[in-house]
Design a protein around this motif. Structure first.
Motif, PDB file in Angstrom:
ATOM      1  N   UNK A  67      -1.234  10.525 -10.296  1.00 23.57           N
ATOM      2  CA  UNK A  67      -0.669   9.187 -10.082  1.00 23.57           C
ATOM      3  C   UNK A  67      -1.768   8.189  -9.717  1.00 23.57           C
ATOM      4  N   UNK A  68      -2.668   8.590  -8.823  1.00 23.24           N
ATOM      5  CA  UNK A  68      -3.752   7.701  -8.406  1.00 23.24           C
ATOM      6  C   UNK A  68      -4.709   7.447  -9.571  1.00 23.24           C
ATOM      7  N   UNK A  69      -5.000   8.501 -10.348  1.00 17.45           N
ATOM      8  CA  UNK A  69      -5.877   8.316 -11.502  1.00 17.45           C
ATOM      9  C   UNK A  69      -5.252   7.373 -12.521  1.00 17.45           C
ATOM     10  N   UNK A  70      -3.929   7.422 -12.652  1.00 16.31           N
ATOM     11  CA  UNK A  70      -3.240   6.496 -13.553  1.00 16.31           C
ATOM     12  C   UNK A  70      -3.346   5.061 -13.040  1.00 16.31           C
ATOM     13  N   UNK A  71      -3.142   4.885 -11.723  1.00 14.44           N
ATOM     14  CA  UNK A  71      -3.255   3.543 -11.141  1.00 14.44           C
ATOM     15  C   UNK A  71      -4.672   2.992 -11.263  1.00 14.44           C
ATOM     16  N   UNK A  72      -5.659   3.888 -11.325  1.00 13.62           N
ATOM     17  CA  UNK A  72      -7.046   3.429 -11.379  1.00 13.62           C
ATOM     18  C   UNK A  72      -7.371   2.714 -12.687  1.00 13.62           C
ATOM     19  N   UNK A  73      -6.459   2.762 -13.654  1.00 12.22           N
ATOM     20  CA  UNK A  73      -6.684   2.026 -14.899  1.00 12.22           C
ATOM     21  C   UNK A  73      -6.455   0.532 -14.702  1.00 12.22           C
ATOM     22  N   UNK A  74      -5.830   0.162 -13.594  1.00 11.51           N
ATOM     23  CA  UNK A  74      -5.567  -1.245 -13.300  1.00 11.51           C
ATOM     24  C   UNK A  74      -6.859  -1.929 -12.831  1.00 11.51           C
ATOM     25  N   UNK A  75      -6.877  -3.260 -12.806  1.00  4.35           N
ATOM     26  CA  UNK A  75      -8.021  -3.967 -12.220  1.00  4.35           C
ATOM     27  C   UNK A  75      -8.308  -3.464 -10.810  1.00  4.35           C
ATOM     28  N   UNK A  76      -9.579  -3.444 -10.454  1.00  3.94           N
ATOM     29  CA  UNK A  76      -9.990  -2.787  -9.214  1.00  3.94           C
ATOM     30  C   UNK A  76      -9.249  -3.314  -7.988  1.00  3.94           C
ATOM     31  N   UNK A  77      -9.144  -4.632  -7.845  1.00  4.19           N
ATOM     32  CA  UNK A  77      -8.480  -5.185  -6.665  1.00  4.19           C
ATOM     33  C   UNK A  77      -7.024  -4.765  -6.593  1.00  4.19           C
ATOM     34  N   UNK A  78      -6.320  -4.813  -7.716  1.00  5.29           N
ATOM     35  CA  UNK A  78      -4.911  -4.408  -7.743  1.00  5.29           C
ATOM     36  C   UNK A  78      -4.769  -2.913  -7.479  1.00  5.29           C
ATOM     37  N   UNK A  79      -5.701  -2.145  -8.021  1.00  2.00           N
ATOM     38  CA  UNK A  79      -5.708  -0.692  -7.805  1.00  2.00           C
ATOM     39  C   UNK A  79      -5.840  -0.361  -6.325  1.00  2.00           C
ATOM     40  N   UNK A  80      -6.803  -0.973  -5.654  1.00  2.00           N
ATOM     41  CA  UNK A  80      -6.974  -0.726  -4.227  1.00  2.00           C
ATOM     42  C   UNK A  80      -5.739  -1.166  -3.434  1.00  2.00           C
ATOM     43  N   UNK A  81      -5.200  -2.316  -3.800  1.00  2.00           N
ATOM     44  CA  UNK A  81      -4.037  -2.843  -3.073  1.00  2.00           C
ATOM     45  C   UNK A  81      -2.830  -1.916  -3.218  1.00  2.00           C
ATOM     46  N   UNK A  82      -2.527  -1.513  -4.438  1.00  2.00           N
ATOM     47  CA  UNK A  82      -1.347  -0.670  -4.667  1.00  2.00           C
ATOM     48  C   UNK A  82      -1.516   0.704  -4.022  1.00  2.00           C
ATOM     49  N   UNK A  83      -2.729   1.248  -4.093  1.00  2.00           N
ATOM     50  CA  UNK A  83      -2.966   2.545  -3.457  1.00  2.00           C
ATOM     51  C   UNK A  83      -2.782   2.448  -1.947  1.00  2.00           C
ATOM     52  N   UNK A  84      -3.289   1.371  -1.341  1.00  2.00           N
ATOM     53  CA  UNK A  84      -3.125   1.172   0.100  1.00  2.00           C
ATOM     54  C   UNK A  84      -1.672   0.987   0.487  1.00  2.00           C
ATOM     55  N   UNK A  85      -0.930   0.200  -0.286  1.00  2.00           N
ATOM     56  CA  UNK A  85       0.498  -0.008  -0.005  1.00  2.00           C
ATOM     57  C   UNK A  85       1.252   1.308  -0.132  1.00  2.00           C
ATOM     58  N   UNK A  86       0.937   2.073  -1.157  1.00  2.00           N
ATOM     59  CA  UNK A  86       1.599   3.353  -1.373  1.00  2.00           C
ATOM     60  C   UNK A  86       1.359   4.301  -0.196  1.00  2.00           C
ATOM     61  N   UNK A  87       0.123   4.335   0.276  1.00  2.00           N
ATOM     62  CA  UNK A  87      -0.203   5.202   1.404  1.00  2.00           C
ATOM     63  C   UNK A  87       0.487   4.706   2.671  1.00  2.00           C
ATOM     64  N   UNK A  88       0.541   3.406   2.874  1.00  2.00           N
ATOM     65  CA  UNK A  88       1.200   2.830   4.044  1.00  2.00           C
ATOM     66  C   UNK A  88       2.690   3.191   4.054  1.00  2.00           C
ATOM     67  N   UNK A  89       3.342   3.059   2.911  1.00  2.00           N
ATOM     68  CA  UNK A  89       4.763   3.405   2.816  1.00  2.00           C
ATOM     69  C   UNK A  89       4.967   4.892   3.084  1.00  2.00           C
ATOM     70  N   UNK A  90       4.094   5.707   2.522  1.00  2.00           N
ATOM     71  CA  UNK A  90       4.206   7.154   2.696  1.00  2.00           C
ATOM     72  C   UNK A  90       4.108   7.545   4.168  1.00  2.00           C
TER      73      UNK A  90
END
Length: 539
Positions: free
Chosen positions: A355-378
């Motif tokens: 899932x994270x590797x898939x998200x890494x295809x996004x622009x770097x800033x959006x990738x970092x933001x979404x990964x951080x939000x996902x971890x925060x929710x988790x």
């Protein structure tokens, strides 16, 4: 002065945070199947380890650990808690190092961050609590450790095919098979890794030298089950594991992926029910099938032409599906929290890095933001889930400690909490209605010598839930004090039934207890929150 190893420092910080999150569950998890495990260990002793204490499965490796834990750790101490949280942390660390190895030593974005983010999402998954907190979930943790070790050594062997590494791989696979039956997928996981990592011209040799021996071990495992247990597969038996309801299995693929990717377990009930039901409808099944086949075809066609992160998405996505296959024909519970989350522990190991590797295809800033939000929710959902465990444990322990009927020859329990928001409490799958009696014997260590009748259970929503009891002619009427509960018996919704001394009539928000043999000298107790109340029979 040596430079700081940021990787190990990060793992240490993550381990400390995990301990803080799981600290409220230190006394939890000694429920339901734990009392059955305790009975089997005390009945068979150390001599029962080779036969898994009479359990219908080949699990001598995990039985060694259960025996040691049971006789070494207090139910009031830190032993069980630290052992299980530590092993989960080790699994996350092994996942990090495996993914980093597979991605290579590239830039932070291409290797380090996907490995770290995938490991952290696995470490702080809110769906891991059933395996970590419920004390009979240790074999899920251990088989995951052994399979990770096996994959790590396969990766090494593909680079340096030494005999010592080869025998280590087979040794870890054998240990995994004798820990839990989920390890039957080990050769397929190894095959995925071989197909990904092999050098040009070496595939046939790798398949011949490693894949065939791995599949042979699984074949021997099935033969051993048949010879020793009378069934090709232990645990639930061939009649369960070898049933393949195709529609349910296809729907469960979608349910598991939605659950892991979108935290659907925590959605409002109408939302998750509508999605779970829609996925079982013909249109949902057809769409899932076509989507799965399309993705599989795309993967095989494009795998060699994409970068390592995309290959990780494909390989670990396929591994997620393979890890799901053994549980797809089992019941998928979307109604309550926690229950049956254990089935997704091993698949989540592969899902989060993919899932994270898939998200890494996004622009770097959006990738970092979404990964951080996902971890925060988790992390937030994990904290909430552990609160359910802590609340259920307080009620569970208080009811055991305050049981007031030791001086009576017989006792009727008019209601018992089966679970609190899915955290198991007094549940008995044996059909003998002994959940509370066994808890008194094996958890409180003060068994009740009289006749204990458990009339019915229910699902607690809040730790203050309880019932009202009032006479109804010569019978009793037992009514929930609040809405949102329903009556349970033996792990499922209760139906009306007959006992030797009463008839239970389920009438929805209340039930009526019709006495067949009125117990004038027995204690009649009902639970209200953490308290017991006694019903005094009227003449």
């Amino acid at each position: 002065m040596k430079s700081i190893n940021w990787q190990w420092l990060g793992l240490a910080i993550a381990a400390v945070i995990l301990q803080l999150l799981y600290l409220p569950t230190r006394l939890a998890g000694f429920v339901t199947d734990f009392t059955g495990l305790a009975e089997r260990i005390e009945t068979h002793g150390a001599a029962g380890i080779p036969g898994s204490f009479g359990f219908p499965a080949l699990q001598p490796v995990s039985s060694v650990f259960y025996y040691f834990f049971y006789h070494s750790y207090s139910l009031e101490g830190w032993g069980w808690h630290l052992s299980m949280t530590l092993l989960h942390t080790i699994n996350a660390a092994l996942l990090f190092f495996l993914v980093r190895r597979l991605l290579g030593s590239g830039t932070e974005r291409s290797a380090q961050l996907p490995a770290a983010a995938g490991a952290l999402l696995f470490l702080f998954s809110p769906y891991a609590t059933e395996v970590i907190v419920w004390r009979v979930g240790f074999h899920y943790l251990l088989v995951t450790t052994l399979l990770l070790g096996m994959l790590w050594h396969i990766s090494r062997w593909l680079e340096t095919p030494k005999a010592t590494i080869f025998w280590t791989i087979l040794g870890l696979q054998i240990a995994a098979l004798l820990t839990y039956e989920l390890a039957v997928i080990a050769p397929i996981l190894g095959l995925i890794l071989i197909l990904w990592q092999h050098r040009r011209g070496e595939l046939k040799e790798a398949l011949y030298r490693l894949t065939i021996p791995q599949f042979s071990l699984v074949g021997l495992y099935f033969v051993g089950n048949r010879a020793l247990l009378g069934s090709w597969i232990g645990h639930y038996g061939s009649e369960v594991h070898l049933q393949f309801p195709l529609g349910d299995m296809i729907a469960n693929v979608g349910r598991y992926f939605v659950k892991m990717a979108a935290f659907s377990r925590y959605w409002p009930h109408p939302w998750k029910e509508s999605v779970a039901v829609w996925l079982r409808q013909p249109f949902g099944l057809i769409l899932l099938t076509l989507l799965s086949l399309g993705l599989l075809a795309w993967m095989f066609r494009s795998f060699r032409h994409v970068d390592r992160r995309a290959q990780l998405t494909w390989a670990f996505g396929l591994a997620t599906f393979i890890a799901l296959v053994p549980v797809l024909n089992l019941y998928f519970n979307y109604l309550l929290h926690i229950e049956n989350d254990r089935y997704g522990y091993l698949p989540a190991l592969f899902f989060y890095p993919a899932w994270v590797a898939l998200l890494s295809r996004l622009p770097r800033g959006l990738y970092y933001f979404l990964t951080g939000v996902y971890l925060f929710i988790s992390i937030g959902l994990l904290q909430r889930t552990n609160l359910y465990w802590a609340q259920s444990t307080r009620v569970y322990r208080t009811l055991l400690d305050d049981f007031p009927a030791y001086d009576r020859d017989s006792c009727y329990l008019l209601n018992l909490p089966d679970n609190l928001q899915g955290a198991p409490m007094f549940r008995d799958f044996s059909g003998k209605d002994r959940a509370f009696a066994d808890a008194l014997q094996y958890v409180k260590r003060q068994p009740y010598s009289g006749v204990l009748e458990e009339v019915v259970q229910y699902n607690m929503v809040f730790p203050t839930d309880g019932v009202l009891v009032e006479p109804d002619s010569n019978d009793l009427k037992v009514t929930f004090r609040q809405w949102g509960n329903w009556w349970w018996r033996r792990g499922i919704g209760a139906s009306s039934y007959r006992d030797s001394s009463f008839i239970f009539h389920n009438e929805g928000h209340h039930y009526r207890l019709e006495w067949r043999d009125r117990p004038r000298a027995a204690a009649i107790l009902y639970q209200d929150g953490s308290n017991w109340h006694s019903w005094t029979q009227q003449e």
